[in-house]
Write an enzyme that holds these catalytic residues in place. Structure first.
Site, PDB file in Angstrom:
ATOM      1  N   ASN A  23       8.407  75.834 -24.767  1.00 41.71           N
ATOM      2  CA  ASN A  23       6.947  75.893 -24.924  1.00 41.71           C
ATOM      3  C   ASN A  23       6.543  77.284 -25.393  1.00 41.71           C
ATOM      4  OD1 ASN A  23       6.397  77.623 -22.521  1.00 41.71           O
ATOM      5  ND2 ASN A  23       7.315  75.875 -21.467  1.00 41.71           N
ATOM      6  N   LYS A  65      26.855  69.050 -31.917  1.00 46.64           N
ATOM      7  CA  LYS A  65      25.586  69.059 -32.657  1.00 46.64           C
ATOM      8  C   LYS A  65      25.264  67.643 -33.132  1.00 46.64           C
ATOM      9  CE  LYS A  65      23.303  70.993 -36.630  1.00 46.64           C
ATOM     10  NZ  LYS A  65      23.494  71.533 -37.965  1.00 46.64           N
ATOM     11  N   LYS A 125      -4.230  71.366  -7.418  1.00 48.14           N
ATOM     12  CA  LYS A 125      -2.878  71.931  -7.444  1.00 48.14           C
ATOM     13  C   LYS A 125      -2.587  72.757  -6.189  1.00 48.14           C
ATOM     14  CE  LYS A 125      -1.843  71.885 -11.764  1.00 48.14           C
ATOM     15  NZ  LYS A 125      -1.918  72.290 -13.168  1.00 48.14           N
TER      16      LYS A 125
HETATM   17  O1  C5P Z   1       1.594  71.372 -12.409  1.00 47.20           O
HETATM   18  P1  C5P Z   1       1.639  72.553 -13.320  1.00 47.20           P
HETATM   19  O2  C5P Z   1       2.846  72.612 -14.189  1.00 47.20           O
HETATM   20  O3  C5P Z   1       0.368  72.769 -14.094  1.00 47.20           O
HETATM   21  O4  C5P Z   1       1.711  73.794 -12.304  1.00 47.20           O
HETATM   22  C1  C5P Z   1       1.865  75.082 -12.739  1.00 47.20           C
HETATM   23  C2  C5P Z   1       2.462  75.916 -11.661  1.00 47.20           C
HETATM   24  O5  C5P Z   1       3.614  75.273 -11.104  1.00 47.20           O
HETATM   25  C3  C5P Z   1       2.963  77.235 -12.200  1.00 47.20           C
HETATM   26  O6  C5P Z   1       2.828  78.199 -11.182  1.00 47.20           O
HETATM   27  C4  C5P Z   1       4.413  76.929 -12.540  1.00 47.20           C
HETATM   28  O7  C5P Z   1       5.190  78.094 -12.527  1.00 47.20           O
HETATM   29  C5  C5P Z   1       4.806  75.978 -11.428  1.00 47.20           C
HETATM   30  N1  C5P Z   1       5.812  74.959 -11.833  1.00 47.20           N
HETATM   31  C6  C5P Z   1       7.041  74.933 -11.213  1.00 47.20           C
HETATM   32  N2  C5P Z   1       7.976  73.998 -11.567  1.00 47.20           N
HETATM   33  C7  C5P Z   1       7.689  73.067 -12.480  1.00 47.20           C
HETATM   34  C8  C5P Z   1       6.430  73.067 -13.103  1.00 47.20           C
HETATM   35  C9  C5P Z   1       5.518  74.041 -12.765  1.00 47.20           C
HETATM   36  O8  C5P Z   1       7.322  75.783 -10.364  1.00 47.20           O
HETATM   37  N3  C5P Z   1       8.616  72.174 -12.797  1.00 47.20           N
END
Ligand code: C5P
Length: 399
Positions: free
Chosen positions: A206, A285, A333
């Protein structure tokens, strides 16, 4: 952050002295009060008038010149910090041996606070035993030495000796002036994207640059915390003074986070962890074939949510990049992941989010409070975040 702080900028006679003008205006932009001291040689490179206009303050050129003779004692007593930018080999030598031949060197002997010194010179001079020994003496005495960069020098040679850019020194100045109020705490910070492989040459990732997480790590370090920074792939330089762990995938990040979790007091999950990874990683690959192809993804563990169930004394900070209903989603969240504080931003806003140098965020607390911060540099956002973390920590956040 530097508002009202009193900085003396000493400029010595090197080709890079012109960069000092930029440093003055950067300091002024942060509302520091700046007084400039120019050595005699510095005045061959830069006019006192330039500095007077930029600093909006008096410029000092000698011990016996100007309206106030012998100003070194008063100047030193008033100042919060002295920065010498650039520092010639001569200045470095004089400072190391306690000589007092002009206003700047005399002032250094009377000044009690932090001194930041930025040597810039020809590479051979810089590497010479004499200069290196002198710099070591200064470091041992508590001077903050900002090493020169390696690159093309004014003399045409390539090597160490280039004066670092004003923003680098500005950060060192901020670091030297902030209170060490996080001393004794260990911060675990994650940053950057993760990279989920499809085959040996391809991956899903990303747009996270890592800038926000690195800023949090640097700010916590500056305030005296021990910092472990776990970073996905980024183009950023490794910050000095932090334990740095480089990872690739979400699973690798989770492993490192878990390893370091027990020793941490505060965890700041800044990383943009990939929610999914390709189910299958092809050992070879993948070849071009059919006109369409499908990839099956499986969910990655939510590292932060897992920490929410594991935490004991730790304070957890999460990030939330949203596109609309920011506060509402951040609050959801906060509950779902059992964290103590969410830093939320709206990725649709200009000057916020992944690749920008600035951010516009809300700090959303468990008790429903929130704090909306204006657009600011990510390092300053990090400082405000740490203020909030410290407030929660002191207030017995968990109860
Ligand atoms: O649910 P979302 O991805 O928006 O949440 C973001 C938060 O969760 C951030 O602090 C990110 O570092 C953490 N996160 C995580 N593991 C994941 C996805 C997000 O620790 N697989």
């Amino acid at each position: 952050m530097l508002e009202g702080r009193k900085v003396i900028l000493g400029v010595t006679g090197g080709i890079a002295a012109y960069k000092a003008a930029e440093l003055v205006s950067r300091l002024r932009a942060e509302r520091a009060a700046v007084k400039v001291v120019l050595t005699r040689a510095a005045q061959e490179f830069i006019q006192p008038l330039t500095m007077r206009v930029l600093a909006e303050n008096e410029v000092y050129t000698g011990l016996f010149e100007g309206s106030e003779p012998l100003p070194h004692v008063r100047l030193a007593a008033e100042a919060d910090l002295v920065v010498i930018y650039p520092a010639t080999a001569n200045l470095v030598g004089q400072a190391a041996w306690g000589l007092a031949s002009d206003l700047l060197t005399t002032l250094l002997l009377t000044f009690q606070g932090p001194v930041v010194i930025c040597p810039a010179m020809n590479a051979q001079m810089y590497n010479s035993t004499a200069v290196q020994e002198n710099l070591r003496r200064l470091k041992e005495r508590g001077y903050i030495v900002v090493p020169p960069e390696t690159g093309r020098l004014a003399c045409g040679e390539v090597g160490p000796g280039r004066l670092p850019a004003p923003e680098i020194v500005l950060e060192v100045i901020r670091g030297a002036l902030v209170p060490k109020d996080l001393t004794g705490l260990t911060f675990l910070v994650t940053a950057g994207p993760t990279r989920e492989p499809l085959d040996p040459v391809r991956y899903i990732t990303n747009r996270s640059s890592g800038k926000m997480g690195y800023a949090v790590a640097r700010a916590a370090r500056d305030r005296g915390a021990r910092v472990v920074l776990i970073s996905g792939p980024t183009a950023l330089p490794e910050p000095h003074g932090v334990a740095f762990i480089r990872v690739d995938t979400a699973l690798a990040m989770r492993e490192e986070v878990r390893k370091n979790f027990d020793a941490a007091d505060v965890v700041v999950m800044c990383a943009a962890v990939s929610d999914y990874r390709p189910k299958e990683v092809h050992p070879e690959k993948m070849k071009k074939g059919a006109a369409e192809m499908a990839v099956t993804f499986v969910q990655n563990p939510d590292i932060l949510a897992e920490l929410g169930t594991l935490k004991r004394h730790q304070l957890l900070v999460g990030f939330a990049a949203e596109s609309g209903s920011v506060l509402e989603r951040a609050r959801e969240k906060l509950r779902a992941k059992q964290v103590d504080l969410i830093v939320a931003n709206d990725v649709r806003q200009e000057g916020a989010g992944f690749e920008a140098d600035t951010n516009i965020v809300w700090l959303v607390f468990r008790d429903g409070r929130f704090l909306e911060l204006p657009r600011m540099d990510k390092y300053l956002v990090a400082q405000r975040l740490l203020d909030a973390v410290l407030g929660l920590w002191k207030g017995g956040y968990g109860e």
